[in-house]
Scaffold this motif. Structure first.
Motif, PDB file in Angstrom:
ATOM      1  N   VAL A 262       0.822  -1.217   0.000  1.00  0.00           N
ATOM      2  CA  VAL A 262       0.000   0.000   0.000  1.00  0.00           C
ATOM      3  C   VAL A 262       0.859   1.271   0.000  1.00  0.00           C
ATOM      4  O   VAL A 262       0.380   2.343  -0.353  1.00  0.00           O
ATOM      5  N   LEU A 263       2.147   1.115   0.352  1.00  0.00           N
ATOM      6  CA  LEU A 263       3.010   2.297   0.418  1.00  0.00           C
ATOM      7  C   LEU A 263       3.696   2.554  -0.926  1.00  0.00           C
ATOM      8  O   LEU A 263       3.675   3.662  -1.439  1.00  0.00           O
ATOM      9  N   CYS A 264       4.283   1.489  -1.531  1.00  0.00           N
ATOM     10  CA  CYS A 264       5.089   1.711  -2.741  1.00  0.00           C
ATOM     11  C   CYS A 264       4.380   1.193  -3.991  1.00  0.00           C
ATOM     12  O   CYS A 264       4.882   1.375  -5.103  1.00  0.00           O
ATOM     13  N   GLY A 265       3.212   0.572  -3.832  1.00  0.00           N
ATOM     14  CA  GLY A 265       2.455   0.093  -4.991  1.00  0.00           C
ATOM     15  C   GLY A 265       3.111  -1.093  -5.685  1.00  0.00           C
ATOM     16  O   GLY A 265       2.736  -1.435  -6.812  1.00  0.00           O
ATOM     17  N   GLY A 266       4.113  -1.713  -5.072  1.00  0.00           N
ATOM     18  CA  GLY A 266       4.706  -2.922  -5.647  1.00  0.00           C
ATOM     19  C   GLY A 266       6.157  -2.755  -6.065  1.00  0.00           C
ATOM     20  O   GLY A 266       6.812  -3.718  -6.465  1.00  0.00           O
ATOM     21  N   ARG A 267       6.684  -1.526  -5.976  1.00  0.00           N
ATOM     22  CA  ARG A 267       8.073  -1.308  -6.417  1.00  0.00           C
ATOM     23  C   ARG A 267       9.076  -1.858  -5.400  1.00  0.00           C
ATOM     24  O   ARG A 267      10.195  -2.200  -5.750  1.00  0.00           O
ATOM     25  N   CYS A 269       9.730  -1.441  -0.881  1.00  0.00           N
ATOM     26  CA  CYS A 269      10.095  -0.372   0.069  1.00  0.00           C
ATOM     27  C   CYS A 269      10.325  -0.985   1.448  1.00  0.00           C
ATOM     28  O   CYS A 269      10.324  -2.203   1.610  1.00  0.00           O
ATOM     29  N   ARG A 270      10.494  -0.096   2.450  1.00  0.00           N
ATOM     30  CA  ARG A 270      10.776  -0.546   3.811  1.00  0.00           C
ATOM     31  C   ARG A 270       9.624  -1.381   4.370  1.00  0.00           C
ATOM     32  O   ARG A 270       9.818  -2.409   4.985  1.00  0.00           O
ATOM     33  N   LEU A 271       8.380  -0.910   4.119  1.00  0.00           N
ATOM     34  CA  LEU A 271       7.206  -1.581   4.689  1.00  0.00           C
ATOM     35  C   LEU A 271       7.086  -3.022   4.191  1.00  0.00           C
ATOM     36  O   LEU A 271       6.843  -3.940   4.958  1.00  0.00           O
ATOM     37  N   CYS A 272       7.299  -3.228   2.872  1.00  0.00           N
ATOM     38  CA  CYS A 272       7.140  -4.587   2.313  1.00  0.00           C
ATOM     39  C   CYS A 272       8.475  -5.312   2.262  1.00  0.00           C
ATOM     40  O   CYS A 272       8.601  -6.357   1.632  1.00  0.00           O
ATOM     41  N   LYS A 273       9.462  -4.753   2.925  1.00  0.00           N
ATOM     42  CA  LYS A 273      10.816  -5.324   2.982  1.00  0.00           C
ATOM     43  C   LYS A 273      11.338  -5.617   1.571  1.00  0.00           C
ATOM     44  O   LYS A 273      11.944  -6.669   1.307  1.00  0.00           O
ATOM     45  N   GLY A 274      11.048  -4.713   0.655  1.00  0.00           N
ATOM     46  CA  GLY A 274      11.598  -4.813  -0.696  1.00  0.00           C
ATOM     47  C   GLY A 274      10.863  -5.767  -1.611  1.00  0.00           C
ATOM     48  O   GLY A 274      11.147  -5.827  -2.811  1.00  0.00           O
ATOM     49  N   SER A 275       9.881  -6.534  -1.095  1.00  0.00           N
ATOM     50  CA  SER A 275       9.242  -7.556  -1.932  1.00  0.00           C
ATOM     51  C   SER A 275       8.128  -6.979  -2.801  1.00  0.00           C
ATOM     52  O   SER A 275       7.727  -7.585  -3.799  1.00  0.00           O
ATOM     53  N   GLY A 276       7.582  -5.827  -2.418  1.00  0.00           N
ATOM     54  CA  GLY A 276       6.467  -5.244  -3.180  1.00  0.00           C
ATOM     55  C   GLY A 276       5.107  -5.797  -2.769  1.00  0.00           C
ATOM     56  O   GLY A 276       4.082  -5.338  -3.260  1.00  0.00           O
ATOM     57  N   TRP A 277       5.082  -6.798  -1.835  1.00  0.00           N
ATOM     58  CA  TRP A 277       3.818  -7.437  -1.441  1.00  0.00           C
ATOM     59  C   TRP A 277       3.648  -7.480   0.075  1.00  0.00           C
ATOM     60  O   TRP A 277       4.636  -7.538   0.799  1.00  0.00           O
ATOM     61  N   LEU A 278       2.405  -7.448   0.525  1.00  0.00           N
ATOM     62  CA  LEU A 278       2.106  -7.557   1.956  1.00  0.00           C
ATOM     63  C   LEU A 278       1.093  -8.670   2.172  1.00  0.00           C
ATOM     64  O   LEU A 278       0.079  -8.740   1.459  1.00  0.00           O
TER      65      LEU A 278
END
Ligand code: FA5
Length: 337
Positions: A262-267, A269-278
């Motif tokens: 929800v933060l990086c839209g899949g690119r 980031c820190r929230l998804c630990k770089g995977s792009g998915w939650l």
């Protein structure tokens, strides 16, 4: 000397009497001017003090001051007793903003739970609820968790004695619902769940919404379609989901469902630990072994199920970093939503 003291005492008595007799603000104002005003009687008596011999001045001065204090108090008291608007306004600052009573509102979790149920309601699901204290049978056995099988360790259980436990998930309601209903079944089950878990994304008490659909000819595509529609309605219309192979004893095949971060839209980031998915929920096709427990014919029907973490969904939607914020009851946090 005694003449002046007598005059002071007489003036004080008459002033008190005048204050008590004043029937309106005008009479009271006349009393104030006559006794306490710049040219009033007590002021005149004060002036007379100067003519007294030095040793007599202190006693007479005290008598005048006492009389002034008494008359000022009597005047203020009479003003209050008059019960008139302008007098009250002297004492109150009516321009100050009022104190509003704090207004209560539903907790973020309750609102998220209602929102989830509302969306599934629009997709054709009915809401049912079940017990939080469960038996081993419904929580594990009928869900195909064999006794002593390591799969039970996936859920750290809180036992309450006598073969009873606090349900570790809302999935027991799959069995309870199928026992009571013939297909087609389309239900969602919101409720509290409990595990021996405690960190920034896990709480010992948390919330799930279970989904169960059993009907003719349901496939994994129906599961994916329903969850895609849910993610679009709950998060945003462009939200993408992905199904990742997983394992649950009561679904076959099983899938964990992730949403695009929800933060990086899949690119990445820190929230998804770089995977792009939650990760959002667990799901799968109902294992036909369950139908044996409830008397459904696996050749006639098929179904899918999912278990959504409500706290997780709220954390993702509102960008919360710690699940404890949801349980501390801090109004500074809660009133933001
Ligand atoms: C289950 O509980 C399965 N019953 C889900 C399921 C239902 C699978 C139907 C297949 C068919 P799991 O243990 O992964 O699965 O938990 C589901 C969700 O609950 C997790 O994705 C997570 O969002 C949430 N969750 C689990 N434990 C906690 C916890 N301690 N605190 C907060 N949320 C939690």
């Amino acid at each position: 000397m005694s003449e002046l003291l007598t005059a002071i005492e007489k003036t004080a008595r008459e002033g008190l009497e005048a204050a008590a007799q004043a029937g309106d603000a005008a009479a009271l104002e006349r009393m104030r001017v006559e006794y306490l005003g710049a040219k009033g009687r007590l002021t005149e008596l004060s002036r007379a003090l100067g003519a007294l011999p030095k040793d007599q001045r202190p006693a007479a001065g005290q008598a005048v001051n006492r009389a002034k204090t008494e008359l000022t108090a009597a005047h203020a008291k009479a003003l209050l007793a008059l019960d008139r608007g302008p007098d009250v306004a002297d004492l109150l600052d009516v321009t100050l903003p009022g104190r509003r009573p704090a207004r209560g509102r539903r907790h973020l979790i309750s609102r998220t739970m209602s929102e989830i149920c509302r969306i599934f309601g629009q997709l054709g699901f009915t809401v049912v609820e079940g017990p939080e204290v469960e038996t081993d049978y419904y929580n594990f056995e009928a869900l195909n968790f064999p006794a002593d099988h390591p799969s039970r360790d996936m859920q750290e259980t809180l036992f309450v004695g006598d073969g009873l436990l606090l349900r570790t998930h809302t999935s027991p309601m799959q069995i309870r619902t199928m026992e009571k209903t013939r297909p087609p079944v389309w239900v969602v089950v919101p409720g509290k769940t409990y595990r021996r878990d405690d960190d920034v994304t896990h709480s010992p008490m948390f919330h799930q919404v279970e989904g169960l659909a059993v009907d003719k000819g349901l496939t994994m595509a129906d599961l994916k379609g329903v969850l895609t529609a849910f993610a679009a309605a709950f998060f945003s219309p462009e939200t993408k989901i992905r199904l990742r192979p997983s394992f649950f004893p009561f679904t076959e095949p099983s899938a964990e469902v992730d949403i695009a971060c929800v933060l990086c839209g899949g690119r990445g980031c820190r929230l998804c630990k770089g995977s792009g998915w939650l990760e959002l929920l667990g799901s799968g096709m109902v294992d036909p072994a369950l139908y044996g427990f409830v008397g459904y014919d696996p050749d006639e029907v098929s179904g899918f199920a999912f278990g959504l973490g409500v706290d997780r969904a709220a954390m993702l939607k509102y960008g919360l970093s710690n699940i404890r914020h949801l349980y501390e009851g801090d109004l500074r946090f809660l009133t933001q939503f």
